[in-house]
Design a protein around this motif. Structure first.
Motif, PDB file in Angstrom:
ATOM      1  N   PRO A  20      21.734  28.345  -9.722  1.00  0.00           N
ATOM      2  CA  PRO A  20      22.818  29.039  -9.237  1.00  0.00           C
ATOM      3  C   PRO A  20      22.422  30.571  -8.896  1.00  0.00           C
ATOM      4  N   GLN A  21      21.342  31.240  -9.449  1.00  0.00           N
ATOM      5  CA  GLN A  21      21.050  32.409  -9.342  1.00  0.00           C
ATOM      6  C   GLN A  21      20.386  32.761  -7.680  1.00  0.00           C
ATOM      7  N   PRO A  31      22.365  28.593  -2.662  1.00  0.00           N
ATOM      8  CA  PRO A  31      23.944  28.357  -2.691  1.00  0.00           C
ATOM      9  C   PRO A  31      24.439  27.183  -3.229  1.00  0.00           C
ATOM     10  N   TYR A  32      23.575  26.248  -2.939  1.00  0.00           N
ATOM     11  CA  TYR A  32      24.079  24.791  -3.352  1.00  0.00           C
ATOM     12  C   TYR A  32      24.248  24.703  -4.889  1.00  0.00           C
ATOM     13  N   GLY A  33      23.434  25.453  -5.583  1.00  0.00           N
ATOM     14  CA  GLY A  33      23.642  25.784  -7.001  1.00  0.00           C
ATOM     15  C   GLY A  33      24.934  26.350  -7.575  1.00  0.00           C
ATOM     16  N   ARG A  34      25.266  27.385  -6.571  1.00  0.00           N
ATOM     17  CA  ARG A  34      26.628  27.911  -7.032  1.00  0.00           C
ATOM     18  C   ARG A  34      27.616  27.144  -6.678  1.00  0.00           C
ATOM     19  N   ALA A  35      27.535  26.461  -5.531  1.00  0.00           N
ATOM     20  CA  ALA A  35      28.712  25.570  -5.202  1.00  0.00           C
ATOM     21  C   ALA A  35      28.827  24.404  -6.563  1.00  0.00           C
ATOM     22  N   ALA A  36      27.820  24.051  -6.671  1.00  0.00           N
ATOM     23  CA  ALA A  36      27.746  22.767  -7.914  1.00  0.00           C
ATOM     24  C   ALA A  36      28.400  23.569  -9.258  1.00  0.00           C
ATOM     25  N   ARG A  37      27.897  24.797  -9.600  1.00  0.00           N
ATOM     26  CA  ARG A  37      28.713  25.273 -10.621  1.00  0.00           C
ATOM     27  C   ARG A  37      30.184  25.622 -10.589  1.00  0.00           C
ATOM     28  N   GLU A  56      14.395  24.557  -8.360  1.00  0.00           N
ATOM     29  CA  GLU A  56      14.243  25.887  -7.533  1.00  0.00           C
ATOM     30  C   GLU A  56      15.183  25.912  -6.357  1.00  0.00           C
ATOM     31  N   ASN A  57      15.454  24.773  -5.781  1.00  0.00           N
ATOM     32  CA  ASN A  57      16.273  24.454  -4.699  1.00  0.00           C
ATOM     33  C   ASN A  57      16.907  23.272  -4.737  1.00  0.00           C
ATOM     34  N   SER A  77      17.679  29.681  -0.247  1.00  0.00           N
ATOM     35  CA  SER A  77      17.770  30.996   0.684  1.00  0.00           C
ATOM     36  C   SER A  77      17.784  32.138  -0.019  1.00  0.00           C
ATOM     37  N   GLY A  78      18.078  32.300  -1.476  1.00  0.00           N
ATOM     38  CA  GLY A  78      18.024  33.560  -2.036  1.00  0.00           C
ATOM     39  C   GLY A  78      16.543  33.949  -2.200  1.00  0.00           C
TER      40      GLY A  78
END
Length: 247
Positions: free
Chosen positions: A131-132, A135-141, A161-162, A50-51
């Motif tokens: 996570p940068q 959104p799912y990377g940020r949630a995982a972190r 990358e996603n 998304s980013g």
């Protein structure tokens, strides 16, 4: 007159172009298949983080509809006047721990098996989305921080990358497991390849997924946008593990 009529036909059937968060790969594919069969209208899907899409749209990327995994990206683009409005919340996502069959990682939603494998050296790589910009990377972190594992995992993370790429890493052997979108592991294409467990939703900020039409969207895009809010599409989102907002 002939040329004018031909142009009108071509313009009328222009495919709707959708920038879609990677967690929608299977769910949205199923929705589009039903929509195209019902209407005869074409939808072209581009999946990614998304980013990244939120950066491409201000640069002129030719999308009619943006389906983000984080509603904040929609709000920011709307503030810039790049969208028709602030759109609609279409789903709330979940994350899960995933490991392929034969992985040394024991899978559970509380991440106890992950902690044990990390402690005794069985875990060498864990895949998450970056996570940068994902959104799912940020949630995982956030979930790993909640479990007290984030710092210990530095140097062992494989960043996709996603979130779809993170799932691919977890299932291909590039990592012993991964924290990915529940909607991906619910798909038959992936469900038979590994084992997954839901992580408590209280362990990370809610994945409020919002969609909005861009300024270039035409009538066909508006039709598809409306279809995504109808019972047939909502039933597919639910089947793939999304929570649904009230209508």
């Amino acid at each position: 007159m002939f040329l004018f009529g031909l142009f009108a036909v071509v313009a009328d059937v222009r495919a709707t172009s959708v920038a879609a968060a990677a967690d929608l790969k299977f769910a949205l594919g199923a929705i589009v298949a039903g929509y195209e069969k019902q209407t005869g209208r074409k939808v072209v899907l581009a999946f990614g983080s998304s980013g990244n899409f939120a950066r491409q749209i201000p640069q002129g990327a030719p999308f009619d509809l943006f389906m983000s995994a984080d509603e904040e990206y929609i709000f920011r683009l709307a503030e810039q006047g790049l969208l028709r409005d602030q759109g609609r919340l279409y789903a709330i996502g979940r994350i899960a721990l995933l490991a392929r069959h034969g992985s040394p990682l024991a899978v559970d939603g509380q991440l106890l098996g992950l902690a044990a494998a990390l402690a005794d050296g069985r875990l060498q790589r864990l895949a998450i989305a970056n996570p940068q910009h994902a959104p799912y990377g940020r949630a995982a972190r956030a979930a790993l921080e909640h479990a007290g594992l984030w710092q210990s995992l530095q140097g062992k993370l494989v960043l996709g990358e996603n979130v779809a790429q993170a799932a691919q890493f977890a299932l291909s052997g590039s990592a012993q497991g991964g924290i990915v979108a529940w909607s991906l592991v619910k798909a038959p294409e992936l469900a038979s390849l590994g084992v997954a467990a839901l992580i408590p939703e209280s362990w990370h900020p809610p994945l409020r997924q919002r969609m909005a039409l861009t300024r270039r969207a035409g009538e066909d895009a508006s039709r598809f946008y409306d279809y995504l809010q109808q019972p047939a599409a909502r039933a597919v989102f639910e089947r793939y593990g999304f929570s649904l907002p009230a209508r």
